[in-house]
Write a protein that holds these residues in place. Sequence first.
Motif, PDB file in Angstrom:
ATOM      1  N   ALA B 222      -3.746   2.624  -4.928  1.00 60.94           N
ATOM      2  CA  ALA B 222      -4.662   3.740  -5.155  1.00 60.94           C
ATOM      3  C   ALA B 222      -4.018   5.046  -4.736  1.00 60.94           C
TER       4      ALA B 222
ATOM      5  N   SER C  47      -4.711   9.822  -0.259  1.00 61.10           N
ATOM      6  CA  SER C  47      -3.789   8.675  -0.276  1.00 61.10           C
ATOM      7  C   SER C  47      -2.370   9.138  -0.013  1.00 61.10           C
ATOM      8  N   ASP C 167      -6.527   2.519   3.209  1.00 61.10           N
ATOM      9  CA  ASP C 167      -6.749   3.408   2.064  1.00 61.10           C
ATOM     10  C   ASP C 167      -7.839   2.850   1.160  1.00 61.10           C
ATOM     11  N   GLU C 168      -9.030   3.361   1.318  1.00 61.68           N
ATOM     12  CA  GLU C 168     -10.158   2.950   0.458  1.00 61.68           C
ATOM     13  C   GLU C 168     -10.223   1.439   0.305  1.00 61.68           C
TER      14      GLU C 168
HETATM   15 MG   LIG Z   1      -6.501   7.569  -3.051  1.00 57.66          MG
END
Ligand SMILES: [Mg+2]
Lengths: 227, 222, 245
Positions: B222, C47, C167-168
């Motif tokens: 991501a 990110s 991260d998420e």
């Molecule tokens: Mg991200």
Amino acid sequence: MGLNLDFSVVLERWPLFWDGAVMTLKLAALAIVFGAIIGTFCAVGRNSGNRLIARACTLYVEAIRNTPLLVQIFLVYFGLASIGFKFSAFSVAATALAINVGAYTAEIMRAGFESIPTGQIEAAEGLALSRFQIYWHVILLPATEKVYPALTSQFVLLMLASSVTSQISAEELTAVANYIQSDTYRAFETYILVAIAYVVLSLVLRAGFWALGFALFPRRRRLGTAL
Amino acid sequence: MGGSLNANHLLFLGHGALWTIGLSTIALIGGGLLGFLIALARVSPSRAIRLLSGGYVQLIQGTPLLVIMFLGYFGLSALGFSISALMAASASLTIYVGAYFGEIWRGCIQSVPKPQWEAAEGLGLSRTQRMIKVILPQAMRIATPPTVGFMVQIIKNTSLASVVGFVELARAGQIINNSLFEPFLIYAIIAVIYFALCFPISALSRRLERRMGNGRTKLMPA
Amino acid sequence: MTKDSPVVSLKEVHKSFGALKVLDGVDFSVGRGDVLVLIGRSGSGKSTALRCIDRFETIDSGEIHVCGHRVDAPDIDLRALRQDVGIVFQSYNLFPHLTIEQNITLAPVSVKRMAKAEARERAAAVLAQVGLAEKLDAYPEQLSGGQQQRAAIARSLAMQPKVMLFDEVTSALDPELTGEVLKVIEALAADGMTMVMVTHEMGFARGIADKVVFMHAGKVHETGTASILAAPATPELAQFVGTGF
Ligand SMILES: [Mg+2]
Ligand SMILES: Nc1ncnc2c1ncn2[C@@H]1O[C@H](COP(=O)(O)OP(=O)(O)OP(=O)(O)O)[C@@H](O)[C@H]1O
């Protein structure tokens, strides 16, 4: 004209067929082992940052994949002879076959490498694995498991293609058949029997690879699904 | 001939190369027609036809082309049929290529998504109509890259016609070598000619494959 | 590294992808045992900032210090850095050909040269910690998304990192599976793990964050304790909190 088939004079010579079949399997086994090594290194080489190495590997793969095995065998045979090496027909045959299957292996392995998501490599980097450890555990092993079916089909094709080495008188199954048909004048019967022998050999090889895959890949054994 | 490599030799090789192309074309057309029938047979509603065609494919894919070639030439002539090298080579290649095309195309037909089959059925089309109007057009698109890729195999495989004495490229080289005794040089030239014939087709097949996309979506961070 | 120096600190960090300026002078730091939550609109560089900390991206200028490693130094010992830093991604990235236990023991055995038996014990311990004790022998694909993500966290924990980056980690999960992963992270925070995390779960952020960093246009636009989420000082954060994204 009446068909008169006589398999008995050919079948009588079954020990020769047996020897030829064993030789074919030996040839194929040698070529597959060395070809797998050559091909894997070559796939790694094409992936490596080094442009020169990558180019050389690509050249090798393309040269082999775009020329007939028959011509490659003659090139190796006369090439080795012209630089003064004298090898047995068997060694030349095994060498040529290994060079040949190496190129196909390289292409298949490369597809396997490319199928590894970047995230896998980042995860491994994040765990502080070394470059070599990543290559081995996270790229090479799972890639091999993924392409194993394609790889083994290629190896079976190689075993069949080894019949071409009869042209430089390697004493494998097809060469034996050529000899028997000239001895018995029963070409049709001989080649029918040898065709059946090849079908059996390819089934044996497939079964062998299946069992090997079973032993090598515990995940496949447990889940029964492809990676 | 004799002496050193000269223009006549090259002309002879060129002639052989033309026959390589000719034989490849014959094998492509013959094997293509046979392969098409086999592909259809492999997805036939009749179990017997499926088994029969499947058996054919297994049998041929388990036999070296060289042995098929010997069977077609020496085998049949030993039985008293008179058969020319060209006929034997063409027939052997057709039989061989047909099995491979049959298998490749069966895969393509079956990879047409299931809903397409069902939708076609829902429209009340007959089986033949479904095939011709819905399934085959889509399968043909999928089949293009591997078919082009297999054409390279066909060209390379025609070299085996040389063992029954048919004068295509490889055999032409052998004949020249018999007078020149320069095997390495001559086979190198032949290899280059084969490469020149095959490489563009390989490249095309790869381009087509890339354009189709291999359907694999890579997981990106991501 | 002195006792009170931050575990992670970014100073004036700049980073561009080609012409796209993603980090435009980012500053923040995390103290020992603290939880820093990075929030911001999609594309705001969260990110990227996180990945710079573990040197998955190299920065153009500025300084990054992590557990005494100078991350922006060209000659940094990457493997030493990554032994101190655990990172968990949105797509769990478990190794599909290995069992959960093998996923976890791989790095301790190959990197830390830990004995196999000890590594297995540790695997059992970290799996228990994330509530997956019984999944030792399963393969990743046999687990739900939430279980895979917890296994991925366990895999990082087995290396006993000094700081964890997330991260998420729940955004690929169905809402009902999100909770089980967040609970694991909460437990880690309660244990005193230093963490930097990117998340869109505002409620969770409010509960767990010692420090909130709101990124906007490549900069730290607003920062403070979790209370800034309830009372934003800038209209951008207010709008972000209001709309969620
Ligand atoms: Mg991200
Ligand atoms: N490797 C890369 N190459 C080029 N551009 C990139 C790369 N990685 C990120 N970007 C770009 O940098 C910008 C910031 O990306 P980043 O992933 O840091 O955002 P984010 O805040 O994490 O967003 P999200 O909430 O969607 O995850 C985006 O515009 C993205 O497209």
